[in-house]
Enzyme design. Structure first.
Site, mmCIF file in Angstrom:
data_model
loop_
_atom_site.group_PDB
_atom_site.id
_atom_site.type_symbol
_atom_site.label_atom_id
_atom_site.label_comp_id
_atom_site.label_asym_id
_atom_site.label_seq_id
_atom_site.Cartn_x
_atom_site.Cartn_y
_atom_site.Cartn_z
ATOM 1 C CG HIS A 38 44.359 60.772 41.036
ATOM 2 N ND1 HIS A 38 44.657 59.558 41.593
ATOM 3 C CD2 HIS A 38 43.550 61.393 41.916
ATOM 4 C CE1 HIS A 38 44.038 59.431 42.752
ATOM 5 N NE2 HIS A 38 43.355 60.530 42.974
ATOM 6 C CB ILE A 44 47.214 55.750 42.756
ATOM 7 C CG1 ILE A 44 46.866 57.164 43.235
ATOM 8 C CG2 ILE A 44 48.578 55.320 43.273
ATOM 9 C CD1 ILE A 44 46.727 57.265 44.753
ATOM 10 N N GLY A 47 40.172 56.938 43.992
ATOM 11 C CA GLY A 47 39.215 56.188 44.813
ATOM 12 C C GLY A 47 37.805 56.256 44.264
ATOM 13 C CB VAL A 48 35.760 58.947 42.656
ATOM 14 C CG1 VAL A 48 35.611 59.887 43.828
ATOM 15 C CG2 VAL A 48 36.793 59.461 41.686
ATOM 16 C CD GLU A 52 31.037 54.868 37.786
ATOM 17 O OE1 GLU A 52 30.611 55.596 38.703
ATOM 18 O OE2 GLU A 52 30.339 54.503 36.809
#
Lengths: 157, 93
Positions: A38, A44, A47-48, A52
């Protein structure tokens, strides 16, 4: 931060259950298997994992507010916005505010900033239930010590 | 109670995307309107905010699970609104 272990909070900087606020800091590691996928050539923070991070920060606030009598589990993510990329080695500060302490649930608003710029924000809702076992509660207390949650909030006053 | 019902019915309609005309004071939130537990928490949050209360959902759920009361007591809307009114009155007392 240890992304592979979902350890998103390095240290609690401030925690005020009366004012219902918390602030934490975390350093995105330079290396992680997550960045291999990723994304290749453009690592980067997913987003999850930003969500979190906000959820864990607010979760510590809920735990401290309840004096670790019950455990918040992620229930709902509302209005999450990932405003800019977060890269390896980036320092993050996350703030959360408890906006409602319901019966069996809690709601926080939180945001992540880096160098004074907001990079993500979300409203997080938790289902708050008794700890399913003592093992988890003991582990949460151990983690709380590591990230410097004041011990005054570990037990009922 | 009537204004309480109008507020609650509006919250349910908005939160759960249920046609307002299908919501009556005799509707059971779960059995008639099909509101699941996740959506009901949204409803509860909106009600708590709208009335400045904290509905004791854990206590109510426990009483129903223990068969001490019928779920109608808390989840038929006219009864829910009566309980909301009691909580509001207790808060301002």
């Amino acid at each position: 931060m240890r992304l592979e272990y979902f350890q998103m909070v390095d240290r609690i900087v401030s925690l005020d259950p009366v004012a219902r606020t918390i602030r934490m800091e975390g350093l995105v590691p330079e290396q992680s298997p997550i960045f291999e996928g990723h994304f290749p050539g453009h690592p980067i923070l997913p987003g999850v994992l930003m969500i979190e991070t906000i959820a864990q920060t607010g979760g510590w606030l809920v735990l401290a507010t309840l004096r670790f009598a019950a455990m918040p589990f992620l229930l709902q993510v509302k209005e999450a916005k990932m405003r800019s990329f977060v890269v390896p080695g980036q320092h993050l500060e996350t703030e959360a505010r408890l906006i409602h302490d319901g019966s069996g649930y809690a709601v926080i608003e939180g945001s992540i900033t880096s160098d004074g710029k907001k990079v993500a924000d979300a409203e997080i809702r938790y289902r708050v239930v008794p700890f399913p076992n003592e093992t988890l509660r003991a582990q949460m207390l151990e983690t709380a010590r590591r990230i410097e949650v004041p011990e005054a909030y570990f037990h009922a006053a | 109670m009537s204004s309480t019902f109008e507020t609650v019915a509006g919250i349910i309609a908005d939160t759960c995307d249920i046609d307002r005309d299908k919501i009556t004071s005799e509707s059971h939130a779960i059995n008639d309107l099909g509101i699941d537990s996740l959506d009901f928490l949204d409803v509860a949050f909106a009600i708590d905010k709208a009335f400045g209360i904290k509905m004791p959902l854990e206590q109510w759920t426990q009483e129903v699970n223990d068969s001490k009361v019928s779920s109608d007591e808390y989840f038929v809307l006219c009864n829910l609104c009566t309980n909301i009114d009691k909580l509001v009155a207790a808060k301002s007392a």
